[in-house]
Design an enzyme around this catalytic site. Sequence first.
Site, mmCIF file in Angstrom:
data_model
loop_
_atom_site.group_PDB
_atom_site.id
_atom_site.type_symbol
_atom_site.label_atom_id
_atom_site.label_comp_id
_atom_site.label_asym_id
_atom_site.label_seq_id
_atom_site.Cartn_x
_atom_site.Cartn_y
_atom_site.Cartn_z
ATOM 1 N N ILE A 170 12.591 -35.119 4.193
ATOM 2 C CA ILE A 170 11.788 -36.349 5.217
ATOM 3 C C ILE A 170 10.371 -35.611 5.760
ATOM 4 C CG2 ILE A 170 12.872 -36.121 7.209
ATOM 5 C CD1 ILE A 170 13.211 -39.805 6.864
ATOM 6 N N CYS A 171 9.734 -36.377 5.948
ATOM 7 C CA CYS A 171 8.485 -36.055 6.849
ATOM 8 C C CYS A 171 7.936 -37.429 7.652
ATOM 9 C CB CYS A 171 7.455 -35.329 6.057
ATOM 10 S SG CYS A 171 6.327 -36.120 4.954
ATOM 11 N N ARG A 172 6.629 -37.269 7.680
ATOM 12 C CA ARG A 172 6.764 -38.796 8.820
ATOM 13 C C ARG A 172 6.073 -39.673 7.952
ATOM 14 N NH1 ARG A 172 1.170 -41.127 10.201
ATOM 15 N NH2 ARG A 172 1.058 -42.229 12.621
ATOM 16 N N MET A 203 9.736 -40.196 8.069
ATOM 17 C CA MET A 203 10.620 -40.799 9.246
ATOM 18 C C MET A 203 9.689 -42.722 9.883
ATOM 19 S SD MET A 203 13.193 -38.991 10.961
ATOM 20 C CE MET A 203 13.106 -39.037 12.151
#
Length: 109
Positions: free
Chosen positions: A60-62, A88
Amino acid sequence: MPTVAVSDVAEGDFLLDVREDDEWQTGHAAGALHIPISEFVARFGELTEAAPQDGRVHVICRSGGRSAQVTMYLVQQGVDAVNVDGGMQMWEALGRPVVDDKGQPGSVL
């Protein structure tokens, strides 16, 4: 590239957060492993030590771009990895818990 929705990530699933330190400190999923994409190759061993041998790595990232790059790398290394679509931002939008680096309620940058 293998992708899952935030809603498909169950409590207890292994989550790898590849955002940078300032993003992580402001808000992340509790229990996630943090290895920034900028340090990922050098710190790859941390993932192999922490990840379950027979489990999937949810990356996961932004919003999903950086995590897609890491997911592709992991798949090439033979790791069962999936990109968390929407990152996120979607995690927070769906009301999933976000904590800061002190364990208090956080927010996503």
